[in-house]
Design a protein around this motif. Sequence first.
Motif, PDB file in Angstrom:
ATOM      1  N   LEU A   1       4.233   4.574   7.587  1.00 11.16           N
ATOM      2  CA  LEU A   1       4.855   5.875   7.375  1.00 11.16           C
ATOM      3  C   LEU A   1       6.386   5.796   7.411  1.00 11.16           C
ATOM      4  O   LEU A   1       7.054   6.791   7.692  1.00 11.16           O
ATOM      5  N   ASP A   2       6.926   4.627   7.106  1.00 13.45           N
ATOM      6  CA  ASP A   2       8.370   4.498   6.892  1.00 13.45           C
ATOM      7  C   ASP A   2       8.648   4.802   5.426  1.00 13.45           C
ATOM      8  O   ASP A   2       7.906   4.355   4.542  1.00 13.45           O
ATOM      9  N   PHE A   3       9.707   5.564   5.162  1.00 10.39           N
ATOM     10  CA  PHE A   3       9.992   5.948   3.775  1.00 10.39           C
ATOM     11  C   PHE A   3      11.298   5.324   3.297  1.00 10.39           C
ATOM     12  O   PHE A   3      12.216   5.057   4.080  1.00 10.39           O
ATOM     13  N   PHE A   4      11.363   5.110   1.964  1.00 13.67           N
ATOM     14  CA  PHE A   4      12.516   4.469   1.343  1.00 13.67           C
ATOM     15  C   PHE A   4      12.836   5.175   0.027  1.00 13.67           C
ATOM     16  O   PHE A   4      11.936   5.580  -0.706  1.00 13.67           O
TER      17      PHE A   4
ATOM     18  N   GLU B   1      12.795  10.933  -5.187  1.00 11.91           N
ATOM     19  CA  GLU B   1      11.535  10.232  -5.012  1.00 11.91           C
ATOM     20  C   GLU B   1      11.647   9.150  -3.942  1.00 11.91           C
ATOM     21  O   GLU B   1      12.648   8.430  -3.875  1.00 11.91           O
ATOM     22  N   PHE B   2      10.596   9.047  -3.138  1.00  8.44           N
ATOM     23  CA  PHE B   2      10.535   8.070  -2.055  1.00  8.44           C
ATOM     24  C   PHE B   2       9.229   7.293  -2.132  1.00  8.44           C
ATOM     25  O   PHE B   2       8.237   7.762  -2.692  1.00  8.44           O
ATOM     26  N   ILE B   3       9.245   6.120  -1.545  1.00  9.83           N
ATOM     27  CA  ILE B   3       8.026   5.357  -1.338  1.00  9.83           C
ATOM     28  C   ILE B   3       7.744   5.353   0.162  1.00  9.83           C
ATOM     29  O   ILE B   3       8.668   5.225   0.974  1.00  9.83           O
TER      30      ILE B   3
ATOM     31  N   SER C   1       0.848  -1.201   0.000  1.00  8.18           N
ATOM     32  CA  SER C   1       0.000   0.000   0.000  1.00  8.18           C
ATOM     33  C   SER C   1       0.883   1.251   0.000  1.00  8.18           C
ATOM     34  O   SER C   1       0.919   2.010   0.977  1.00  8.18           O
ATOM     35  N   PRO C   2       1.588   1.493  -1.088  1.00  8.32           N
ATOM     36  CA  PRO C   2       2.577   2.573  -1.093  1.00  8.32           C
ATOM     37  C   PRO C   2       1.990   3.950  -1.381  1.00  8.32           C
ATOM     38  O   PRO C   2       0.992   4.083  -2.081  1.00  8.32           O
ATOM     39  N   ARG C   3       2.621   4.950  -0.816  1.00 10.46           N
ATOM     40  CA  ARG C   3       2.399   6.342  -1.210  1.00 10.46           C
ATOM     41  C   ARG C   3       3.654   6.798  -1.945  1.00 10.46           C
ATOM     42  O   ARG C   3       4.776   6.446  -1.564  1.00 10.46           O
TER      43      ARG C   3
END
Length: 497
Positions: free
Chosen positions: A281-284, A274-276, A204-206
């Motif tokens: 709410l952890d970002f990569f 750009e991040f996912i 379920s990425p943002r």
Amino acid sequence: MKKILVANRGEIALRIMRSAREMGIKTVAVYSEADRTALHVRYADEAVCIGPAASNQSYLLGEKIIEACRTTGATAIHPGYGFLSENAAFARMVKDAGLILIGPTPEAMEVMGNKLSAKAAALKYNIPMVPGTDTAITDVSEARNRAIAVGFPVLIKAAAGGGGKGMRVVEQVSDFEEQMQLAVSEATSAFGDGSVFIERYVSSPRHIEIQILGDTHGNIVHLFERECSIQRRHQKVVEEAPSSILTEDIRQKMGKCAVDVARSVSYTGAGTVEFILDENLDFFFLEMNTRLQVEHPVTEMITGLDLVKEQIRIARGEKLAYTQDDLKINGHALELRVYAEDPENNFLPDIGILQTYRTPKGNGVRVDDGFEQGMEIPVYYDPMIAKLITFGKDRHEAIERMIRAIDEYDITGIKTTLNFGKFVMQHEAFRTGKFDTHFVSKYFNPGQAATETEEEALLAAIASVISLKKQPEVISESQQTAGTASNWRRNRVKFNS
């Protein structure tokens, strides 16, 4: 820098030229035979035809663009986005010709142009990465074992990829070999490079990106985030700034990471990291785009900066006129990409003539476009007609203003993404901020959207007839025809189209 050649077309070419004109800089347009009467050609101070309609015979030919600079005396080139904007070989060609590229160095483009080398650069600053492989994998057996170690589902991605090409989601180990072969084949066909790598699939990425600016004196700042999770075919359709989901703490952490990614390649100019963002709410880190983004206007609206002017100042060797502490978020902005596409038919292009083309007006509404009524959407290029941007004191006002602007945007002759944009703006998941990159597959039912559009048109027509019947007798027949009746005719056209 008294004359800039804009190596692009359409709305982005016009957008660059307008900022250049405000800075007292003359502009040169280049155009293909298909764009001979295009608005950017007419707007520029000079224009040079560089070849036939196909982009590989015109806009992608760096030699012709450099020759146009020599012919016109332009000393700098702004590549916009797309075409040659992230082509390191072209950047070197520009430098070798003694010209200025309004963009980053060829070396930065090369590193960030490949997802694996970009990851390696970012790891120098301990930027969070999605669990997976750090190097390209070609052996299927080895790749399968690595995927099992990462844990299914996994994502196979092309190292040189973009736009969703060379990308496959694999749910179970039995499907892995077939999906990897498909990913390698598509990557080879699209990019001439079949290298792929593996990442854990975030269900379920943002999609969150950070705008950065870096000057030639070592100063780098971020201009906050853009939310780009409303996508079709892994390509963005709706963007906003700021994101509705980020806390101030996460925003600061992501901003620092974006600046560090830029610092890892001594980045200069405008770029986007750009991040996912996952459900926790952890970002990569995903990648870095070494150019101006299509969605840059929403950042301009909330910061008050003109990113094209900033690019030009940086290319002239000027220092950034502000520090990170000087930058603040003001209000909320949304952008809808108005494509000549049919959302009812899997967003396939719907090329044709703009029989009617009237843009919305009013407070907080901005339209970046490159067309006018009567023009044809060329089949040779990206089918985007315009970018519709709205700004409000908060997200609610920006959304309501976007709905109003969509209703006022009058386009006939082709299908567009306007109604889809309205569907997004009115959907509960979007309005509450509870959505991800699967919004279209989860919520968009083309048949339902078409029915709602027809019902709206029918209701408008009925209301118009009722209004007409209630008109007092002192209003003449000619006045009725000039007023309410014209709305009736317009609504009939919308209903029948």
